[in-house]
Write an enzyme that holds these catalytic residues in place. Sequence first.
Site, PDB file in Angstrom:
ATOM      1  CD  GLU A   1      -4.419   4.268  -1.736  1.00 56.63           C
ATOM      2  OE1 GLU A   1      -5.316   4.199  -2.607  1.00 56.63           O
ATOM      3  OE2 GLU A   1      -4.599   4.764  -0.607  1.00 56.63           O
TER       4      GLU A   1
ATOM      5  CG  ASN B   1      -4.110  11.343  -5.762  1.00 51.35           C
ATOM      6  OD1 ASN B   1      -3.392  11.485  -6.735  1.00 51.35           O
ATOM      7  ND2 ASN B   1      -4.793  10.240  -5.522  1.00 51.35           N
TER       8      ASN B   1
ATOM      9  CG  ASP C   1      -1.942   1.062   1.208  1.00 55.84           C
ATOM     10  OD1 ASP C   1      -2.980   0.853   0.568  1.00 55.84           O
ATOM     11  OD2 ASP C   1      -1.701   2.130   1.808  1.00 55.84           O
ATOM     12  CB  ILE C   2       1.144   4.197  -2.258  1.00 56.19           C
ATOM     13  CG1 ILE C   2       1.510   3.328  -3.472  1.00 56.19           C
ATOM     14  CG2 ILE C   2       1.938   5.498  -2.264  1.00 56.19           C
ATOM     15  CD1 ILE C   2       1.278   3.993  -4.815  1.00 56.19           C
TER      16      ILE C   2
ATOM     17  CG  ASP D   1      -3.724   8.848 -12.889  1.00 53.34           C
ATOM     18  OD1 ASP D   1      -4.168   8.331 -11.830  1.00 53.34           O
ATOM     19  OD2 ASP D   1      -4.440   9.295 -13.789  1.00 53.34           O
TER      20      ASP D   1
END
Lengths: 256, 131
Positions: free
Chosen positions: A156, A120, A112-113, A129
């Site tokens: 993500e 964002n 997971d980012i 993106d």
Amino acid sequence: MSGSGLFAREEEVIRRAEELLAAALPPGPGAGEEFTSLLADYRKLLNQARRLVRISDMMQEDLNRLNTKLADLSSQDGLTGLANRRRLDERLADEWRRAIRGREAFSLVMIDIDHFKRFNDTYGHAAGDECLKAVAAALAATLQRPCEFVARYGGEEFMAVLPETPHAGLLLMAERLRAAVEALDIPHATSPTAGHVTVSLGAASLVRVERDANLSTLCQAADQALYEAKAQGRNRAVGAVLDPEAATGPGSCTCG
Amino acid sequence: MQELIIEATKSSPQIHFDPAGHVLEMSGESYPENAAKFYAPVFDWLGRYLAGLGEEQVTVNLAISYFNSSSSKALMNLFDMFDEACRTGRRITVNWRYDPDNETAQECGEEFKEDVCDLPFNLVACGPGQP
């Protein structure tokens, strides 16, 4: 479909041949001409049949190519080019069955980012993106064996599937995945974890996949490990190892 | 003689045969469920048209990008009909129009061209959307 319309000429050749056969024998003086004409028609139609088959093959080849392209498109994540969730479920089920047959070890990593929403909000969705694409490419490039793959799990989140990988190898691989993303050095000014984009990883392995082993138990263990990696401060990998007894029981081969 | 107009559907081409201008046009894709049935009125019209045709120059414009096997047989029969008419003195030219990106449409055109003897048959590369 009745062929009588489209194949009228073919049927006419047969009708004439039958007429000739039914006529008085031995053949009269005009029979040679009749046969020559019949033969010419037959040659013409045979050539045509050959062309029709070639044309049909070409059209079919086009459709086959299109079919392959559509199959690729329907199994790929449009943004990152990784396997999408549908393809993940299919391949995961395949690898799982293979592992059961071989009674092999099996490992999963949920990735997971960290603070992606903030990324964002800070840099915009286009940059988000690009970040997803770069992270996906880094993760995919880190895996090396053909049976290993990484998929976009959603948003993500990514999942790496590592068949035949025992726990020691798994932790090494999870650390490599983490380091590969960190090495991208994508600036993330609003991340409380680091000044750049990082990932948290939850790894889970099953020592040996028995016939009654339950894939969703392994997925839940990876999820739980990811949760712990987040709780421990992110930008790290946490591993869980399951022994075969812990991972048995009813359940379907899907993760969630 | 009345012109023949058949509107295109998802699986059948648009047909516009103009007997006054002597321009016969067919465009689209052709994979009707029953090709014999679909093409029967077309051949019927053509039979009557060719029977009354004199020295006038006839132009046949075809732009068929995809067709099933039955339709390719129907096209073969169509070209046979024109070929035979040319042999008996009619002046007919076929233009097989294809999108240069569509290699199959070009190669199919070549197969059709090679199958006829007396019918002038041109392969014409033209962009999609052009008539």
